[in-house]
Design a protein around this motif. Structure first.
Motif, PDB file in Angstrom:
ATOM      1  N   VAL A  79      32.749  30.169  40.557  1.00 31.21           N
ATOM      2  CA  VAL A  79      32.616  31.486  41.195  1.00 31.21           C
ATOM      3  C   VAL A  79      31.981  32.479  40.225  1.00 31.21           C
ATOM      4  N   THR A 138      28.352  31.740  40.028  1.00 33.51           N
ATOM      5  CA  THR A 138      27.693  32.072  41.291  1.00 33.51           C
ATOM      6  C   THR A 138      27.542  33.579  41.439  1.00 33.51           C
ATOM      7  N   GLY A 192      39.220  31.751  42.466  1.00 36.45           N
ATOM      8  CA  GLY A 192      38.157  32.601  43.011  1.00 36.45           C
ATOM      9  C   GLY A 192      38.254  34.022  42.485  1.00 36.45           C
ATOM     10  N   GLY A 218      37.344  34.138  38.874  1.00 35.03           N
ATOM     11  CA  GLY A 218      35.896  33.987  38.741  1.00 35.03           C
ATOM     12  C   GLY A 218      35.170  35.274  39.088  1.00 35.03           C
ATOM     13  N   LEU A 219      35.645  35.949  40.140  1.00 34.61           N
ATOM     14  CA  LEU A 219      35.004  37.202  40.560  1.00 34.61           C
ATOM     15  C   LEU A 219      35.114  38.242  39.452  1.00 34.61           C
ATOM     16  N   VAL A 260      31.709  36.070  47.570  1.00 36.45           N
ATOM     17  CA  VAL A 260      31.513  34.753  46.941  1.00 36.45           C
ATOM     18  C   VAL A 260      32.834  33.982  46.807  1.00 36.45           C
ATOM     19  N   PRO A 261      33.902  34.613  46.256  1.00 41.00           N
ATOM     20  CA  PRO A 261      35.161  33.861  46.158  1.00 41.00           C
ATOM     21  C   PRO A 261      35.720  33.477  47.528  1.00 41.00           C
ATOM     22  N   ALA A 319      34.034  30.454  48.461  1.00 43.32           N
ATOM     23  CA  ALA A 319      34.553  29.349  47.637  1.00 43.32           C
ATOM     24  C   ALA A 319      35.868  28.848  48.216  1.00 43.32           C
TER      25      ALA A 319
END
Ligand code: ATP
Ligand code: MG
Lengths: 243, 311
Positions: B45, B48, B245, B248-249, B287-288, B291
């Motif tokens: 994530v 991305t 997620g 990652g964000l 995005v998350p 995911a």
């Protein structure tokens, strides 16, 4: 009422082979009627477990017809099978307890799968554990239980949801005669409440203890019926059975 | 021994009720599915978000550059003789004013040209002697293409042999091409990351499935439906994916903010056009979510496929 209508289980010329080996079960035809008590006997390797696997829907027959609860199991869509399985209780020969769940959670499993509320299952599960003599071991993992104790948990799990048919594979193989008798009484009590019981065993002592039972015998993969279990209407025997 | 066994007094309601929540969660030993999955998802994530942020910034940059310069062109007349140059410029301007291809025209005053060139030429006495080109800024009609521009150039060349028309887009084109290539690479990177993420989740789900095969088979034999069993795994992977997620964000967005600060410090007009809008941030925040959806869906499909092998 025709035999077909009242039958709870009907096998018609069923054959089973594992892989490409020869058939371990051949031409198996029988009918089980609701509320009766059946024993399945036969030498080790005769195919008792294989027959029970077909019965509790763990295995598909290689040929032949099977009806359960009035429905054709062979042509039934796969999604309908769980509904049938929930109407059965099974004591597996190798117990099949979930390793990481406590005795309590193992016994509660069928109720939880069926969506019984948590508040409704605590009492019955504890009572059942008490009955099989494991009230004090409710929190124990299967690995910490003796063979006989594991077997009792497996039996408690099989009967907890009061199934319409109980299938037990050597359910008293690991317990002392006194406990074996007590467990047999549990099966009989269930049987009196209307559950059809099928018990696979070599133990003729045990069979004698259930006067009204019917016997099916497996011999190298084919069935015979020393008590007329496979005839209709089933013949009632009283007392002992020749070994 | 005459005592009636417990729990047999009343039948249990048997339904195909869902098997969810805490009781279903207890079916999976938590540690088995956990492990590296949240971290893998967090890394996927983060990368991305970074790639998507880059792609969005590049597209904003390209759009703002194109918008600023769309349809504009400059006529440049180089002539050492001041008077001649002024005369040429006036005549070309007159010609262009009549031309339908030109919608706006502005003679760039000499002082402005001097200012434009100052960084290169410097200022002061010596520079006074250097002849400056005359510049005319044009705004062209929408339908004017390169060929029409060339035709225009040959016509004004009749008045001033040295006159040239430079479309801003012409010199911008290679820059835009480069930006577009970068954007495609970012998109390809995102696709690869999604693919790697799916593969990682698939492996994790299969691994968890293998580790819990007995449990699954037992629940299956006790009448658990495929959907019930799958939902146990979905729930587990959902938690993993949510944690991963979000982490990652945070990492990806943090990196973008850091980079944006560095670029802002460059104080270049070009780079300023590449900042992210609120909508862009919303896209990045999704995005998350994507995911999580991909992870849960992959886990579900993996579990269902393996369950179908059982009767
Ligand atoms: N999964 C399997 N794959 C191949 N062969 C099998 C499999 N399960 C059982 N068999 C074979 O099928 C035959 C019948 O086995 P089964 O387990 O049904 O016997 P059983 O009557 O239950 O024996 P026991 O009293 O020892 O439990 C045996 O010859 C066995 O080797
Ligand atoms: Mg066996």
């Amino acid at each position: 009422m025709s035999a077909k209508e009242s039958a709870i289980v009907q096998f018609d010329n069923v054959g089973l082979r594992y892989g490409t080996e020869r058939e371990v079960l051949s031409n198996i035809s029988f009918t089980l009627f609701p509320g009766r008590f059946y024993f399945l006997t036969g030498a080790s390797g005769a195919g008792k477990t294989s027959l029970l696997k077909l019965l509790y829907l763990a295995q598909r027959p290689s040929r032949g017809g099977m009806r359960m609860f009035g429905a054709d199991v062979i042509t039934m869509p796969r999604g309908d099978l769980p509904g049938l399985r929930r109407r059965m209780g099974v004591v597996f020969q190798d117990f099949r307890l979930v390793d990481h769940l406590s005795a309590f959670d193992n016994v509660a499993l069928p109720l939880r799968v069926s969506g019984v509320r948590e508040s409704d299952l605590t009492g019955p599960v504890n009572d059942m554990l008490e009955w099989v003599g494991l009230g004090h071991r409710a929190d124990a993992r299967p690995a910490t239980l003796s063979g006989g104790e594991q077997q009792r948990v497996a039996i408690a799990r099989a009967v907890i949801a009061r199934p319409e048919i109980l299938v037990a594979d050597e359910p008293t193989g690991n317990v002392d005669p006194e406990m074996a008798l007590k467990l047999l009484r549990l099966f009989e009590a269930l049987n009196r409440l209307g559950t059809t019981v099928v018990v696979a065993t070599h133990d003729y002592q045990l069979i004698r203890k259930v006067p009204d039972s019917l016997i099916m015998r497996l011999d190298k993969g084919t069935l015979s019926d020393p008590t007329g279990a496979l005839r209709y209407p089933p013949k009632r025997t009283s007392g002992g059975v020749e070994a | 021994m005459t005592q009636k066994p417990p729990a047999l007094g009343r039948a249990v309601d048997r339904g195909l009720a869902p098997f969810r929540g805490r009781r279903a969660a207890s079916l999976l030993p938590r540690t088995r599915l956990g492990g590296p999955v949240p971290w893998v998802i967090a890394i996927m994530v983060a990368l991305t978000v970074l790639a998507a942020g880059g792609a969005l910034a590049l597209s904003n940059l390209a759009a703002s550059a194109r918008g600023d310069l769309a349809g504009s062109a400059t006529v440049q007349i180089i002539e050492a003789d001041d008077d001649l140059r002024a005369e040429q410029a006036r005549r070309i301007a007159g010609l262009l004013r009549e031309d339908p291809a030109v919608t706006e025209l502005r003679m760039v005053p000499e002082s402005e040209v001097a200012e434009l060139l100052e960084p290169w030429l410097g200022s002061g006495e010596a520079v006074e002697a250097v002849p400056l080109p005359a510049l005319i800024d044009l705004q062209l009609a929408r339908e004017v293409d390169d060929a029409a521009l060339e035709e225009l150039e040959t016509r004004i060349a009749a008045y001033a042999p040295s006159a040239r028309i430079d479309s801003q887009e012409t010199w911008l084109a290679p820059v835009l091409d480069a930006l577009r290539t970068l954007q495609w690479m970012a998109l390809a990177l995102i696709a690869l990351l999604a693919f790697a993420g799916i593969a990682a989740v698939w492996l994790a789900a299969r691994n968890a499935l293998g580790g819990n095969r007995d449990t699954i088979e037992i629940v299956h034999l006790l009448g658990g439906s495929d959907a019930q069993i799958a939902s146990v795994f979905q729930r587990s992977i959902l938690l993993d994916a949510l944690v991963g997620g979000l982490l990652g964000l945070v990492l990806g967005a943090g990196a973008i903010v850091l980079l944006a600060g560095r670029f802002a410090a460059l104080d270049s007009g070009m780079v300023a056009g590449g900042s992210l809008s609120a909508v862009d941030w919303v896209i990045l925040a999704m995005v998350p979510l994507f995911a999580v959806v991909i992870a849960v869906y992959t886990a579900r499909m993996t579990v269902l496929a393996s369950l179908r092998k059982l009767l």
